[in-house]
Design an enzyme around this catalytic site. Structure first.
Site, short mmCIF file in Angstrom:
data_model
loop_
_atom_site.label_atom_id
_atom_site.label_comp_id
_atom_site.label_asym_id
_atom_site.label_seq_id
_atom_site.Cartn_x
_atom_site.Cartn_y
_atom_site.Cartn_z
N ALA A 21 8.96 -25.07 -21.69
CA ALA A 21 7.58 -24.61 -21.73
C ALA A 21 7.22 -24.01 -20.39
CB ALA A 21 6.63 -25.77 -22.06
N ASP A 137 -6.43 -34.49 -14.77
CA ASP A 137 -6.17 -33.42 -15.75
C ASP A 137 -5.83 -34.03 -17.12
OD1 ASP A 137 -5.94 -30.86 -16.68
OD2 ASP A 137 -3.93 -30.52 -15.89
#
Length: 657
Positions: A21, A137
């Protein structure tokens, strides 16, 4: 294009096998640890971050700290390092999918399913908070669900390392996915454990509704809503949700951090309390035949480890190949059967149907083949139209990073995409007007007409020195503050024309571009240089005036009698000769009028000798006029007469008889 890192062994140890990714800060690879012979995930920072020595140092410190965070629901950090410009982090490889995949595949989840998935996430955050970590996050992409049912939270420490760095790479940008950022992260760029609680509350909202509470055309529009708008209750989007669920979400997402849960552990206690009143989560299967099941709800103080191999909450385990299946429906006209599958007594079996003739079978078979081929051709043609020109057509975001704003806009326009400048940021390395990054990243697929948000470089952050000459120091300080500069040392110098206290010059000079908060030194006038008073005593008045004026001094004149200085000459000056004074100072000149006058006494009828002595004592002169015979020797007349005022040295005429 083939990734240049694939096939490379970082530090001779981590063999990169494939790219998994790519995100906004790093690219993740599948790799093999050649030393320990195990599969790992390697996160390689993008070059823009890796080029900043300050970031690399902070990243290494955060990675070492994150490696000490050992928990069943936290992705383990194995190693970190740097190899020929590649700054990387080695982590536990979790084969499976993200929570984002679950939401995308299944849409809104049942409350029991949503809370069961959130439970291990909060437990991981709670353990991190107890150890002094703040994730910063929290989002579905950072929650991993392995194929064997484990739920793990990833990226502890990375967000903190990025948000701490101050180079032009990310300066002025929000760290974290904007849909999950807390108001304090948007407003002040700070985050604590309550910021993680806010992100987890947004995560629960999305699990229940399959959408985030705030949306907008740009990230800045979404960030504005986080700061100025309360998160709405999820029941407003999905009817039927309980008030308890609304309260759970709303308390976790209060805009005031003090009004939220104080930490993830407190949030988790309410989640588990609410789970006890819900039915067991409904199982569901994903597209990879992974069955999602649920375990028992632990008490508030229970840990995952006490529940055995599978954690409580929602986990995924592969469905066994020999799992019991529902019996297939019996064919039409089949005899009745009992629970053991045997024909029931008295059942009748219909006679077998007569088999069709071979030629009829062949004809029917051929017809079916033709129909199937025609259906296939139509499907292919429809699919080609759908993907090539119809609603299903997609285009890849071209590589426009490094191009000028106009070039990038033209290229995206040629692909049917629209570019908007979401932000302009300073950069020490990227020239002004060039595209620094785009969202979505190059290679991502979009539909024609979609928008690509670009971050454009404003070049190096520089501010020009304003013209400061003639200003006071206070005015110069205010003028510099307006352009992000600071007033430094104030040197002083004499100047014949500029008034004292006003600025003569600056260093650097006006119009010189400087970095933010640079210091500007100024030279301030002390006015004309002082001069000594000249020696004027004994000079005539005209000579004294010339001497004073030559030194840019002023004068005034006063006259005084003097027994020692002749009339018309300067007796003295004030200030005295030799004293240093500022130019323009007035010097008083004292000029002699000669000796002071005296009153003539009466000496008539005085003996001549006595009269002469008295007049001389007063500074007067005498002239005697005697006849041929002076039998008495006395004064019978004087001129000037008695009582007259005359200057000293005047001659008095005495007549003697």
């Amino acid at each position: 294009m083939r990734d240049a890192l694939v096939g490379r062994a970082l530090d001779g140890r981590y063999q990169i096998e494939a790219r998994l990714a790519r995100g906004g800060m790093a690219t993740i690879y599948l790799a093999t640890d050649l030393r320990l012979d195990r599969t790992v995930a390697v996160k390689v920072m993008h070059p823009a971050l890796a080029d900043d020595a300050g970031f690399v140092s902070r990243f290494q410190r955060e990675a070492r700290s994150a490696a000490r965070l050992a928990h069943n629901h936290v992705v383990a950090v194995h190693d970190q390092g740097s190899d020929d410009g590649c700054v990387y982090l080695v982590m536990e490889y979790v084969a499976g999918r993200t929570l984002r995949d679950v939401v995308r595949e299944h849409g809104p989840l049942d409350p029991a399913q949503a809370l069961a998935l959130l439970d291990p996430v909060l437990e991981a955050l709670g353990a991190a908070h107890a150890a002094g970590f703040v994730h910063r996050d929290v989002k579905p992409e950072n929650v991993l669900i392995s194929d064997d049912g484990r739920v793990k939270v990833a990226d502890f420490g990375l967000a903190r390392a990025v948000s701490s760095q101050t180079t032009g790479t990310t300066q002025g940008m929000l760290i974290g996915t904007v849909a999950y950022l807390s108001p304090e992260q948007v407003e002040r760029g700070i985050a604590d454990i309550r910021s993680d609680v806010y992100g987890a509350g947004i995560l629960l909202y999305e699990l229940l509704t399959a959408q985030v509470p705030f949306a907008g055309e740009t990230p800045l529009a979404v960030a504005y809503q986080h700061v100025n708008t309360d998160v709405p209750p999820p029941s407003r989007v999905r009817a039927g949700l309980s008030d308890d669920l609304d309260s759970l979400v709303l308390r976790a997402t209060r805009r005031d951090p003090d009004a939220r849960y104080p930490d993830a552990a407190a949030f988790l206690r309410d989640v588990r309390r609410l789970r006890r009143g819900l039915p067991d989560p409904r199982p569901f299967a994903d597209r990879r035949d992974t069955l999602v099941v649920t375990g028992v709800v632990p008490s508030v103080d229970d840990s995952w480890a006490s529940l055995g191999a599978l954690p409580a909450g929602t986990v995924g385990v592969p469905a066994p190949a020999d799992s019991p299946k529902s019996p297939a429906p019996a064919p039409l006209n089949s005899p009745p059967v009992n629970s053991q599958g045997r024909p029931k007594p008295g059942g009748t079996t219909p006679p077998p149907a007569e088999s069709p003739r071979p030629s009829a079978r062949r004809a029917r078979h051929t017809g079916l083949i033709l129909v199937a081929m025609l259906a296939l051709i139509c499907s292919v043609a429809f699919g080609a139209w759908w993907l090539g020109a119809g609603p299903g057509r997609t285009v890849a975001v071209p590589a426009v990073v490094g191009q000028t704003e106009d070039e990038a806009g033209s290229l995206l326009d040629s692909q049917g995409l629209r570019m908007v400048v979401a932000q302009r940021v300073w950069s020490e390395t990227i020239p002004r007007g060039q595209v620094k990054e785009v969202m979505p990243t190059p290679g991502s697929t979009l539909k024609p007409g979609d928008t690509v948000e670009a971050v454009v470089s404003s070049g190096p952050e520089r501010y020009r020195v304003p013209a400061l000459t003639g200003m006071t120091a206070d005015s110069a300080k205010a003028a510099l503050a307006k352009v992000k500069l600071k007033l430094g040392e104030q040197q002083r110098a004499y100047n014949e024309t500029v008034k004292p206290g006003l600025i003569l010059s600056s260093d650097p000079p006006a119009a010189k571009p400087l970095k933010r908060n640079s210091v500007v030194t100024v030279v301030v006038s002390k006015g004309p240089k002082p001069v000594p008073v000249p020696v004027v005593a004994g000079l005539s008045l005209a000579e004294a005036k010339t001497a004073v004026e030559s030194r840019r001094l002023r004068y005034d004149v006063t006259e005084r009698f003097s027994d020692s200085v002749p009339s018309g000459l300067v007796i003295s000056a004030d200030p005295r000769a030799g004293k240093v004074v500022d130019k323009g100072t007035t010097v008083s000149l004292r000029v002699s009028k000669g000796p002071p006058p005296v009153e003539v006494p009466s000496v008539v009828d005085s003996r001549s000798a006595d009269a002469v002595d008295e007049l001389r004592r007063l500074g007067l002169k005498t002239e005697l006029q005697e006849g041929i015979i002076t039998p008495l020797g006395r004064v019978y007349s004087q001129s000037p007469g008695a009582g007259e005022v005359v200057p000293r040295g005047t001659t008095v005429i005495l007549k003697i008889f």
